[in-house]
Design an enzyme around this catalytic site. Sequence first.
Site, PDB file in Angstrom:
ATOM      1  N   HIS A  34       5.673   0.448  -7.550  1.00 41.07           N
ATOM      2  CA  HIS A  34       4.376   0.205  -7.903  1.00 41.07           C
ATOM      3  C   HIS A  34       3.177   0.811  -7.003  1.00 41.07           C
ATOM      4  CE1 HIS A  34       5.868  -2.403  -4.498  1.00 41.07           C
ATOM      5  NE2 HIS A  34       4.617  -2.496  -3.917  1.00 41.07           N
TER       6      HIS A  34
ATOM      7  N   HIS B   5      -0.532   0.466  -5.858  1.00 46.92           N
ATOM      8  CA  HIS B   5      -1.609  -0.406  -5.548  1.00 46.92           C
ATOM      9  C   HIS B   5      -2.896   0.583  -5.845  1.00 46.92           C
ATOM     10  CE1 HIS B   5       0.459  -3.071  -2.612  1.00 46.92           C
ATOM     11  NE2 HIS B   5       1.426  -2.177  -2.735  1.00 46.92           N
TER      12      HIS B   5
HETATM   13  P1  5GP Z   1       4.604  -3.402  -1.152  1.00 46.76           P
HETATM   14  O1  5GP Z   1       4.721  -3.885   0.149  1.00 46.76           O
HETATM   15  O2  5GP Z   1       5.831  -3.580  -1.676  1.00 46.76           O
HETATM   16  O3  5GP Z   1       3.786  -2.053  -1.338  1.00 46.76           O
HETATM   17  O4  5GP Z   1       3.641  -4.350  -1.964  1.00 46.76           O
HETATM   18  C1  5GP Z   1       4.095  -5.489  -2.829  1.00 46.76           C
HETATM   19  C2  5GP Z   1       2.828  -6.111  -3.160  1.00 46.76           C
HETATM   20  O5  5GP Z   1       3.042  -7.259  -3.916  1.00 46.76           O
HETATM   21  C3  5GP Z   1       1.870  -7.020  -2.123  1.00 46.76           C
HETATM   22  O6  5GP Z   1       0.682  -6.492  -1.702  1.00 46.76           O
HETATM   23  C4  5GP Z   1       1.932  -8.411  -2.433  1.00 46.76           C
HETATM   24  O7  5GP Z   1       0.844  -8.823  -1.982  1.00 46.76           O
HETATM   25  C5  5GP Z   1       2.320  -8.487  -3.947  1.00 46.76           C
HETATM   26  N1  5GP Z   1       3.063  -9.435  -4.337  1.00 46.76           N
HETATM   27  C6  5GP Z   1       4.104 -10.165  -3.646  1.00 46.76           C
HETATM   28  N2  5GP Z   1       4.752 -11.140  -4.579  1.00 46.76           N
HETATM   29  C7  5GP Z   1       3.863 -11.099  -5.721  1.00 46.76           C
HETATM   30  C8  5GP Z   1       3.887 -12.048  -6.756  1.00 46.76           C
HETATM   31  O8  5GP Z   1       4.733 -12.650  -7.026  1.00 46.76           O
HETATM   32  N3  5GP Z   1       3.069 -11.563  -7.649  1.00 46.76           N
HETATM   33  C9  5GP Z   1       1.975 -10.368  -7.684  1.00 46.76           C
HETATM   34  N4  5GP Z   1       1.213 -10.480  -8.471  1.00 46.76           N
HETATM   35  N5  5GP Z   1       2.159  -9.654  -6.346  1.00 46.76           N
HETATM   36  C10 5GP Z   1       3.094  -9.898  -5.589  1.00 46.76           C
END
Ligand code: 5GP
Length: 138
Positions: free
Chosen positions: A102, A104
């Site tokens: 993903h 951001h």
């Molecule tokens: P990472 O740390 O993997 O780059 O980011 C994961 C992101 O997913 C985080 O910013 C977190 O807030 C978001 N996130 C975690 N669980 C969920 C969810 O169930 N739904 C959504 N829409 N975002 C999520």
Amino acid sequence: MIYDPNNIFAKIILGEIPCHKIYEDEHTLAFMDVMPQVDGHCLVVPKVGSRNLLDSDLAVLAHVIATTQKVAQAAMKAFGADGVQLRQYNEQAAGQTVFHLHFHILPLKEGDILQPHTGKMADHGVLAEHANEILKYI
Ligand code: 5GP
């Protein structure tokens, strides 16, 4: 490192878990981050599973970047942002917490301070409003 399809974004893509959707096409989905670091913080994922950038197919990445550009432009307009930051984490040591690729999207005004990564859950009514604002410009 292998892709585990039992992750939260895979469930969102399958419609098993709800999200505040902004954009969807054959290859990608964009939705609001539930723990936004700034108003308008959203995420773009490919529908095909990969852990992160490191194991992604280049053609899939091209689709993800195209959607990221589209949603970033819309989020900037929706929030009157002066710029937009993209963040993308690969593996736990680098801060990744959900192991489905993903990007951001963080629309920022001059002087904005980001909230912590995976900090505080936002109100769902507010997230729905923010998704609607971005949708106006998609
Ligand atoms: P990472 O740390 O993997 O780059 O980011 C994961 C992101 O997913 C985080 O910013 C977190 O807030 C978001 N996130 C975690 N669980 C969920 C969810 O169930 N739904 C959504 N829409 N975002 C999520």
